[in-house]
Enzyme design. Structure first.
Site, PDB file in Angstrom:
ATOM      1  N   GLY A 102       1.813 -15.882   7.796  1.00 14.57           N
ATOM      2  CA  GLY A 102       1.075 -15.338   9.110  1.00 14.57           C
ATOM      3  C   GLY A 102       2.153 -14.811  10.165  1.00 14.57           C
TER       4      GLY A 102
ATOM      5  N   ARG B  84       0.673  -1.312   0.008  1.00 11.06           N
ATOM      6  CA  ARG B  84      -0.131  -0.202   0.071  1.00 11.06           C
ATOM      7  C   ARG B  84       0.782   1.337  -0.021  1.00 11.06           C
ATOM      8  NH1 ARG B  84      -3.978  -0.740   4.984  1.00 11.06           N
ATOM      9  NH2 ARG B  84      -4.551   1.341   4.385  1.00 11.06           N
TER      10      ARG B  84
ATOM     11  N   ASN C  89       0.482   1.720   7.330  1.00  9.75           N
ATOM     12  CA  ASN C  89       0.545   0.848   6.163  1.00  9.75           C
ATOM     13  C   ASN C  89       0.515   1.646   4.990  1.00  9.75           C
ATOM     14  OD1 ASN C  89       0.311  -1.715   7.600  1.00  9.75           O
ATOM     15  ND2 ASN C  89      -1.423  -0.957   8.588  1.00  9.75           N
TER      16      ASN C  89
ATOM     17  N   ARG D  62      23.333  24.218   6.166  1.00  4.06           N
ATOM     18  CA  ARG D  62      23.552  22.956   5.674  1.00  4.06           C
ATOM     19  C   ARG D  62      24.539  22.149   6.740  1.00  4.06           C
ATOM     20  NH1 ARG D  62      25.682  23.811  -0.239  1.00  4.06           N
ATOM     21  NH2 ARG D  62      25.737  21.442  -0.012  1.00  4.06           N
TER      22      ARG D  62
ATOM     23  N   TYR E 202      27.130  33.315   0.271  1.00  2.00           N
ATOM     24  CA  TYR E 202      27.255  31.813   0.587  1.00  2.00           C
ATOM     25  C   TYR E 202      28.725  31.531   1.131  1.00  2.00           C
ATOM     26  CZ  TYR E 202      28.683  27.090  -0.560  1.00  2.00           C
ATOM     27  OH  TYR E 202      29.063  25.791  -0.631  1.00  2.00           O
TER      28      TYR E 202
ATOM     29  N   ASN F 297      34.571  27.731  -3.411  1.00  2.00           N
ATOM     30  CA  ASN F 297      35.308  26.585  -2.915  1.00  2.00           C
ATOM     31  C   ASN F 297      35.237  25.458  -3.759  1.00  2.00           C
ATOM     32  OD1 ASN F 297      32.451  26.166  -2.889  1.00  2.00           O
ATOM     33  ND2 ASN F 297      32.389  24.715  -0.857  1.00  2.00           N
TER      34      ASN F 297
ATOM     35  N   ASP G 249       6.366  -1.651  11.784  1.00  2.00           N
ATOM     36  CA  ASP G 249       5.273  -0.470  11.436  1.00  2.00           C
ATOM     37  C   ASP G 249       4.205   0.072  12.445  1.00  2.00           C
ATOM     38  OD1 ASP G 249       3.528  -2.685  11.680  1.00  2.00           O
ATOM     39  OD2 ASP G 249       2.929  -2.717   9.418  1.00  2.00           O
TER      40      ASP G 249
ATOM     41  N   SER H  45      31.204  43.925  -0.219  1.00  2.00           N
ATOM     42  CA  SER H  45      29.941  43.806  -0.961  1.00  2.00           C
ATOM     43  C   SER H  45      30.602  42.957  -2.106  1.00  2.00           C
ATOM     44  CB  SER H  45      28.739  44.682  -1.004  1.00  2.00           C
ATOM     45  OG  SER H  45      28.363  44.892   0.094  1.00  2.00           O
TER      46      SER H  45
END
Length: 452
Positions: A78, A16, A229, A318, A351, A371, A103, A390
């Site tokens: 089963g 599913r 599920n 990050r 960055y 880099n 699950d 800047s």
């Protein structure tokens, strides 16, 4: 307390989910649901953990390597048959066995402990079943029990009659039994039922046939035994987990301006007096110290934010990003594997990758640490109190000294000494009247084309 082993059933195909990823490895809060469950088990100190695998076994074997052994169920006949496959892995084990489902990830350690404790009360039940009373009994199997919790009968929904289906006490599927009893009882379970399978619950009925009692322990939190599920159920579980994490964060002293818009990972760590504005996402591996502010629409993963720091809005930290005490990154700043020293700031449009920025340094708008050359990554080091103008490009590997100034618009590819000014710009040319003559010529050309 006797030693115990955990048997976790994870052999189902999970069709599913419609996914190439095994069902029990789908994440909630950035952590596979199987690992959520194993963390709760580990809190109780099991002697052994066995995960029963089937379809997608290679994925699960890789996910539990070093933490559990695996047993293969093939074919899948089963739940009772699944538990039997763990018998060889428990050879020589004389303790209790706790049976769980990969699950069903949010069973609390204290609930598991209640099940194990119930095994050793005076009436010494053969099996302990975890029951619950959901708002909607759906297709759950039923636990027919007396007022003292002694089980009279266990029955699957599809095999139950109307009177049995009227019972609201449902079977979660989780069980505890003594190791010396469990496999002997399972060996006598038959498959004379609507599905032709060997049901785990039938071990209770086998024990009852021997004149032995079994007992039910009831959880008052139905959500902790909810199975997952489908993608829809996964989303519901994620939402429930996030709500709990938000409540926990606020209870521990963090302010969430719009809690429903903040998303945590399983290991997010927040200090006191942290303020989190709307629409913030925490990936795995983030810690935020006391008094920090995370402004709106920021994304953090694998990052350490120090005391009194400010992040965002619209910032991305990050893995490997470290902000030391009082540092600041503003809107549209990205950090990756970079350290921003105490009181240093990069307020916008910057960055910082593979970089080390000294205390008190100021990184101007549009600065980029260059880099990567297409093959290798290189480091940029910026000294204390340095000022980067800047729209500067720092071409690594490069070192900017303490108190140095890099003039705006510079592309720096060689080291800058302490206290030095580095200006890297092309010569400016001035041509008086050139622009006026250009505009006049182009306007005439455009006019001639229209008239032609």
């Amino acid at each position: 307390m006797r030693e115990f082993a955990a048997v976790i059933l994870a052999a189902g195909k999970g069709t599913r989910m419609k996914s190439d990823l095994h069902k029990v490895l789908h994440p909630i809060g950035g952590r596979p649901m199987l690992h959520h469950l194993m963390a709760s088990v580990d809190a109780l100190g099991p002697s052994r953990t066995v995960v029963v695998v089937g379809s997608g076994r290679e994925q699960i074997e890789a996910a539990v390597s070093g933490r559990a052994t695996t047993a293969l169920q093939e074919p899948q006949l089963g739940t009772g048959h699944a538990v039997q496959q763990a018998q060889a892995c428990l050879e020589g084990f004389a303790g209790d066995v706790l049976i769980l489902y990969g699950d069903v990830p949010f069973v609390r350690a204290e609930t598991m402990q209640r099940m194990l404790d119930r095994l050793h009360q005076d009436d010494a039940p053969a099996i302990v079943v975890l029951g619950f009373e959901p708002a909607d009994t759906l297709q759950y199997g039923r636990v027919i029990a007396g007022s003292d919790g002694t089980i009279e009968k266990m029955v699957e929904h599809k095999d139950a009659n109307e009177a049995e289906r009227a019972c609201r006490l449902c079977n979660s599927g989780l069980m505890a039994a003594r190791g010396e009893d469990l496999f002997a009882l399972l060996g006598r379970v038959g498959n004379d039922n609507a599905a032709g399978e060997y049901y785990l619950v039938d071990a209770v009925n086998v024990a009852r046939g021997d004149g032995r009692k079994s007992a039910v322990v009831v959880t008052d939190l139905a959500d902790e035994v909810a199975g997952i599920n489908s993608r829809g159920e996964l989303a519901v579980a994620e939402a429930q987990w996030q709500d709990l994490k938000r409540e926990e964060a606020m209870a521990n002293g963090a302010s969430l301006r719009a809690p429903e818009t903040v998303f945590f990972s399983w290991d997010t760590a927040l200090g006191r007096d942290v303020t989190i504005e709307p629409n913030v996402f925490f990936g795995p591996g983030v810690s935020v110290a006391d008094g920090a502010t995370i402004r709106g629409f920021s994304h953090l993963e694998g990052a350490i934010v120090g005391e009194g720091c400010e992040v965002g809005p619209f910032a991305r930290l990050r893995p490997g990003a470290v902000m030391e005490r009082g540092a600041k990154v503003g809107n549209f700043v990205e950090m990756k594997k970079a350290v921003l020293g105490e009181g240093a700031k990069a307020n916008h449009l910057t960055y910082l990758g593979d970089a080390e920025v000294g205390a008190g340094a100021n990184i101007g708008a549009g600065t980029i640490t260059c880099n990567y050359d297409g093959y290798f990554k290189y480091k940029t080091v910026i000294g204390e109190r340095a000022f980067i103008g800047s729209n500067s490009a720092l071409i690594a590997p490069v070192r900017i000294g303490a108190d140095a100034i890099v003039a705006a618009g510079s592309a720096v590819s060689r080291d800058v000494a302490d206290g030095e000014l580095r200006m890297v710009r092309g010569e400016q040319l001035v041509k008086p009247g050139w622009a006026d003559r250009f505009h006049d010529a182009m306007k005439k050309k455009k006019s001639d084309r229209k008239s032609g």
